[in-house]
Design an enzyme around this catalytic site. Structure first.
Site, PDB file in Angstrom:
ATOM      1  N   ASP A   7      24.431  -1.425 103.230  1.00  0.00           N
ATOM      2  CA  ASP A   7      23.381  -2.426 103.110  1.00  0.00           C
ATOM      3  C   ASP A   7      23.739  -3.278 101.887  1.00  0.00           C
ATOM      4  O   ASP A   7      24.508  -2.840 101.029  1.00  0.00           O
ATOM      5  CB  ASP A   7      22.043  -1.704 102.884  1.00  0.00           C
ATOM      6  CG  ASP A   7      20.955  -2.639 102.443  1.00  0.00           C
ATOM      7  OD1 ASP A   7      20.765  -3.684 103.110  1.00  0.00           O
ATOM      8  OD2 ASP A   7      20.287  -2.357 101.427  1.00  0.00           O
ATOM      9  N   ASP A   9      21.258  -5.945 100.016  1.00  0.00           N
ATOM     10  CA  ASP A   9      20.171  -6.129  99.046  1.00  0.00           C
ATOM     11  C   ASP A   9      19.613  -4.788  98.584  1.00  0.00           C
ATOM     12  O   ASP A   9      19.105  -4.008  99.389  1.00  0.00           O
ATOM     13  CB  ASP A   9      19.052  -6.974  99.662  1.00  0.00           C
ATOM     14  CG  ASP A   9      19.526  -8.382  99.965  1.00  0.00           C
ATOM     15  OD1 ASP A   9      19.988  -9.045  99.032  1.00  0.00           O
ATOM     16  OD2 ASP A   9      19.449  -8.807 101.137  1.00  0.00           O
TER      17      ASP A   9
HETATM   18  C1  XBP Z   1      16.592  -7.138 102.434  1.00  0.00           C
HETATM   19  C2  XBP Z   1      15.702  -8.163 102.940  1.00  0.00           C
HETATM   20  C3  XBP Z   1      16.084  -9.548 102.834  1.00  0.00           C
HETATM   21  C4  XBP Z   1      16.084 -10.217 101.496  1.00  0.00           C
HETATM   22  C5  XBP Z   1      16.063 -11.722 101.689  1.00  0.00           C
HETATM   23  O1  XBP Z   1      16.549  -6.032 103.340  1.00  0.00           O
HETATM   24  O2  XBP Z   1      14.686  -7.881 103.500  1.00  0.00           O
HETATM   25  O3  XBP Z   1      15.144 -10.230 103.603  1.00  0.00           O
HETATM   26  O4  XBP Z   1      14.923  -9.832 100.787  1.00  0.00           O
HETATM   27  O5  XBP Z   1      16.975 -12.133 102.621  1.00  0.00           O
HETATM   28  P1  XBP Z   1      17.754  -5.007 103.515  1.00  0.00           P
HETATM   29  P2  XBP Z   1      16.771 -13.467 103.509  1.00  0.00           P
HETATM   30  O6  XBP Z   1      18.300  -4.741 102.145  1.00  0.00           O
HETATM   31  O7  XBP Z   1      17.121  -3.813 104.111  1.00  0.00           O
HETATM   32  O8  XBP Z   1      18.787  -5.607 104.426  1.00  0.00           O
HETATM   33  O9  XBP Z   1      15.736 -14.338 102.844  1.00  0.00           O
HETATM   34  O10 XBP Z   1      18.132 -14.099 103.537  1.00  0.00           O
HETATM   35  O11 XBP Z   1      16.314 -13.039 104.883  1.00  0.00           O
HETATM   36 MG    MG Z   2      18.288  -3.011 101.083  1.00  0.00          MG
END
Ligand code: XBP
Ligand code: MG
Length: 232
Positions: A7, A9
């Site tokens: 993953d 973020d």
């Molecule tokens: C991360 C997210 C993303 C970011 C923003 O989830 O939910 O939406 O917060 O990204 P994970 P975008 O780590 O579970 O993948 O604004 O580009 O959608």
């Molecule tokens: Mg995440």
């Protein structure tokens, strides 16, 4: 084990404050009168995906009854992505402890490396340029992003796409996550998943995870079995 699937973020780096700043900067530029606080963002993060998160917020009191079409949300979110990329270009965002070393060790051990993320490809590029000084395709063999699948996490789609592109079975891979939504997504695709909780997800329920460690630093890896990847 043949591949590691990460993953982005919260797992590779603590990116959510940069995302929050990009959302708030975009809202201010449009005089929307919205500002997402840390506490509100913690709640809003339960909805994965930026566009979906804005849509969810429209139902909140703080949105002051604002209505938006899907096209308007998409346009606002495109601007948010541009702002996020600009923020990362300023530098100053680091990988979480142990991430760089583990990825290097996995490469050295002949494992393939993939990303399965809710965010979009430009944001993955911005992160690898910021943290590795290299394009995403040089760090990872496969990148599966949220805007390429029908359903975002916690649905298993993005992990299935990563597996399809790797050409591997789920049993040959290990997923790395920081959130409950991510764990559910990886489990749904049949993957074993290890967790490093992040600042926004430390209170999540990680039921089903193979292990939970505070970071991917070498000293924490005994329980994960990943220490065998290191030759020195
Ligand atoms: C991360 C997210 C993303 C970011 C923003 O989830 O939910 O939406 O917060 O990204 P994970 P975008 O780590 O579970 O993948 O604004 O580009 O959608
Ligand atoms: Mg995440």
């Amino acid at each position: 084990m043949k591949a590691l699937i990460f993953d982005v973020d919260g797992t590779l780096a603590e990116t959510e404050e940069a995302h929050r700043a990009a959302f708030n900067g975009t809202f201010a530029a449009h005089d929307l009168g919205w500002h997402w606080s840390v506490a509100e963002y913690r709640e809003l993060l339960k909805t994965t995906g930026g566009k979906e998160r804005i849509r969810a917020f429209l139902g909140w009191e703080g949105a002051q009854g604002t209505q938006m079409s899907d096209d308007e949300i998409a346009a606002l979110h495109r601007e948010k992505t541009e702002r996020y990329v600009e923020i990362l270009k300023l530098g100053g965002l680091d990988l979480r402890p142990g991430v760089a070393e583990l990825i290097e060790a996995a490469r050295g051990a002949g494992l393939r490396l993939a990303v399965a993320t809710t965010t979009s490809r430009p944001n993955v590029e911005a992160l690898t340029e910021c943290c590795w000084n290299r394009p995403a395709g040089e760090v990872f063999d496969v990148i599966a992003a949220g805007d390429e699948v029908a359903r975002k996490k916690p649905a298993p789609d993005v992990y299935r796409l990563a597996l399809e592109r790797l050409g591997l079975a789920a049993t040959d891979c290990l997923a790395f996550e920081d959130s409950r939504n991510g764990v559910q997504s990886a489990l749904g695709a049949g993957l074993a998943v290890g967790v490093t909780p992040s600042v926004y997800t430390e209170g999540d329920d990680f039921a089903g995870a193979a292990w939970i460690v505070s970071s991917l630093e070498r000293a924490n890896l005994d329980v994960t079995g990943l220490n065998t990847l290191f030759t020195t």
